[in-house]
Design a protein around this motif. Structure first.
Motif, PDB file in Angstrom:
ATOM      1  N   LYS A  44      89.078 -22.986 112.999  1.00  0.00           N
ATOM      2  CA  LYS A  44      89.844 -24.011 112.304  1.00  0.00           C
ATOM      3  C   LYS A  44      88.952 -24.857 111.387  1.00  0.00           C
ATOM      4  CE  LYS A  44      93.250 -27.595 113.062  1.00  0.00           C
ATOM      5  NZ  LYS A  44      94.063 -28.319 114.027  1.00  0.00           N
ATOM      6  N   GLU A  45      87.788 -25.237 111.870  1.00  0.00           N
ATOM      7  CA  GLU A  45      86.884 -26.068 111.071  1.00  0.00           C
ATOM      8  C   GLU A  45      86.353 -25.314 109.846  1.00  0.00           C
ATOM      9  OE1 GLU A  45      82.587 -28.294 111.430  1.00  0.00           O
ATOM     10  OE2 GLU A  45      83.703 -27.865 113.269  1.00  0.00           O
ATOM     11  N   ALA A  46      86.028 -24.043 110.013  1.00  0.00           N
ATOM     12  CA  ALA A  46      85.538 -23.243 108.881  1.00  0.00           C
ATOM     13  C   ALA A  46      86.626 -23.072 107.826  1.00  0.00           C
ATOM     14  CB  ALA A  46      85.063 -21.879 109.375  1.00  0.00           C
ATOM     15  N   ALA A  47      87.863 -22.882 108.258  1.00  0.00           N
ATOM     16  CA  ALA A  47      88.968 -22.739 107.315  1.00  0.00           C
ATOM     17  C   ALA A  47      89.219 -24.047 106.569  1.00  0.00           C
ATOM     18  CB  ALA A  47      90.226 -22.303 108.052  1.00  0.00           C
ATOM     19  N   GLU A  48      89.115 -25.173 107.265  1.00  0.00           N
ATOM     20  CA  GLU A  48      89.345 -26.462 106.610  1.00  0.00           C
ATOM     21  C   GLU A  48      88.263 -26.760 105.569  1.00  0.00           C
ATOM     22  OE1 GLU A  48      89.687 -29.334 109.718  1.00  0.00           O
ATOM     23  OE2 GLU A  48      91.729 -28.716 110.232  1.00  0.00           O
ATOM     24  N   THR A  49      87.015 -26.414 105.872  1.00  0.00           N
ATOM     25  CA  THR A  49      85.960 -26.658 104.881  1.00  0.00           C
ATOM     26  C   THR A  49      86.154 -25.771 103.650  1.00  0.00           C
ATOM     27  OG1 THR A  49      84.482 -25.087 105.980  1.00  0.00           O
ATOM     28  CG2 THR A  49      84.243 -27.419 106.561  1.00  0.00           C
ATOM     29  N   LEU A  50      86.615 -24.539 103.855  1.00  0.00           N
ATOM     30  CA  LEU A  50      86.882 -23.653 102.722  1.00  0.00           C
ATOM     31  C   LEU A  50      88.036 -24.194 101.882  1.00  0.00           C
ATOM     32  CD1 LEU A  50      86.400 -21.035 101.143  1.00  0.00           C
ATOM     33  CD2 LEU A  50      88.008 -19.931 102.693  1.00  0.00           C
ATOM     34  N   PHE A  51      89.119 -24.622 102.508  1.00  0.00           N
ATOM     35  CA  PHE A  51      90.257 -25.156 101.766  1.00  0.00           C
ATOM     36  C   PHE A  51      89.871 -26.434 101.011  1.00  0.00           C
ATOM     37  CE2 PHE A  51      93.166 -23.031 105.032  1.00  0.00           C
ATOM     38  CZ  PHE A  51      93.262 -21.886 104.244  1.00  0.00           C
ATOM     39  N   HIS A  52      89.057 -27.274 101.629  1.00  0.00           N
ATOM     40  CA  HIS A  52      88.605 -28.502 100.962  1.00  0.00           C
ATOM     41  C   HIS A  52      87.735 -28.169  99.748  1.00  0.00           C
ATOM     42  CE1 HIS A  52      87.318 -32.590 100.350  1.00  0.00           C
ATOM     43  NE2 HIS A  52      86.055 -32.193 100.402  1.00  0.00           N
ATOM     44  N   CYS A  53      86.867 -27.200  99.891  1.00  0.00           N
ATOM     45  CA  CYS A  53      86.013 -26.789  98.778  1.00  0.00           C
ATOM     46  C   CYS A  53      86.850 -26.232  97.631  1.00  0.00           C
ATOM     47  CB  CYS A  53      85.000 -25.748  99.251  1.00  0.00           C
ATOM     48  SG  CYS A  53      83.971 -25.106  97.927  1.00  0.00           S
ATOM     49  N   MET A  54      87.853 -25.436  97.950  1.00  0.00           N
ATOM     50  CA  MET A  54      88.681 -24.832  96.907  1.00  0.00           C
ATOM     51  C   MET A  54      89.552 -25.876  96.206  1.00  0.00           C
ATOM     52  SD  MET A  54      89.674 -21.255  98.737  1.00  0.00           S
ATOM     53  CE  MET A  54      90.504 -20.550  97.357  1.00  0.00           C
TER      54      MET A  54
END
Length: 80
Positions: A44-54
């Motif tokens: 979940k944390e890795a997905a949130e950082t990717l979505f925030h970056c995008m």
């Protein structure tokens, strides 16, 4: 008289720009390690950082093509 036969100039190559490459790699490695493809528990944390970056990273601007080959071709007719 100067004679130039098919003179061309190669443009400088720039390396590709990976906007969120590190975040994507971390999410893919998390998926490979835990098989959590829905990103609900471990990833979940890795997905949130990717979505925030995008969401926050601006797209790279399109570079203009150099016009030197056009001008060389145009001038070669006058030189010959």
């Amino acid at each position: 008289m100067i004679y130039i036969q098919k003179l061309r100039v190669r443009p400088k190559k720039t390396p590709p720009y990976n906007m969120c490459g590190a975040q994507l790699a971390s999410m893919l490695s998390c998926w490979a390690a835990t098989s959590d493809f829905q990103s609900q528990a471990a990833c979940k944390e890795a997905a949130e950082t990717l979505f925030h970056c995008m969401r926050t990273t601006p797209l790279p601007k399109k570079l203009h093509k150099p016009t030197i080959n056009y001008h060389l071709a145009r001038l070669s007719k006058k030189i010959q």
